[in-house]
Scaffold this motif. Structure first.
Motif: not given
Length: 204
Positions: A61-86
């Motif tokens: 259960l703990f491992k699944v929570i971690l994996e889901d969070t890591v995937i979600s975090n990376e997805k959201n941060l990459l989206k922000l990093q690639n945004a066409p803003v300063s």
């Protein structure tokens, strides 16, 4: 009338999400070692057998929570990093997102606290912390480098600055989860950790 297979799958999907969301809150408040499956099941409002029908152990259960969070975090941060803003705008957006997520008592807040709990139970060099922090630190450090080139971000080691920023976010989340205090923290205080004073003042 018997439920269809699609209906049964939907029920299991909703229950699985309920277990994951509730377990995250319980783990964060009680720590990994302080969490017992019997008490966790009671907190969720289900039988212990039902919990085991979805996850074979606390570790899984703990491992699944971690994996889901890591995937979600990376997805959201990459989206922000690639945004066409300063870079300064990205940091401002990130700070606003983090503070709103913590203020809203979302899973994001509890994930920060869970990381703190697990680190204190073990050490800050454990595999969970490494896995959870590695990509967010790396992506933010890359944004910081971008901002330093733009001269909107303070000078310094990007990795150290990223670590300082996330450490502050963790502390804000900790205060919210255990003291229910967050509303006085302002976004400019968080962005000031990374942005030059003139950027913070002018809101560039």
């Amino acid at each position: 009338m018997p439920k269809t297979r699609i209906q049964c799958d939907e029920i299991r999907k909703k229950m699985r999400k309920k277990i994951l969301d509730s377990a995250l809150i319980y783990f964060a408040r009680n720590g990994y070692s302080g969490t017992k499956i019997s008490e966790l099941a009671q907190f969720i409002g289900i039988g212990q057998g039902t919990l085991y029908s979805y996850f074979s152990s606390k570790e899984e259960l703990f491992k699944v929570i971690l994996e889901d969070t890591v995937i979600s975090n990376e997805k959201n941060l990459l989206k922000l990093q690639n945004a066409p803003v300063s870079a300064s705008k990205k940091i401002t957006i990130l700070s606003n997102q983090m503070l709103e997520a913590i203020k809203g008592d979302t899973p994001v807040a509890y994930m920060f606290v869970l990381n703190m709990q697990y680190s204190m139970e073990n050490d800050f060099n454990n595999s969970f912390t490494k896995t959870y922090e590695e990509r967010p630190n790396q992506i933010l450090a890359e944004i910081i480098v971008e901002g330093q080139k733009e001269k909107t971000v303070v000078q310094g080691n990007p990795n150290d600055l990223a670590d300082l920023y996330w450490s502050m976010v963790h502390m804000i989340a900790l205060k919210k989860v255990f003291n229910n205090k967050h509303e006085t923290f302002q976004i400019k205080w968080l962005t000031r950790l990374l942005l030059n004073d003139v950027v913070v003042i002018n809101g560039v």
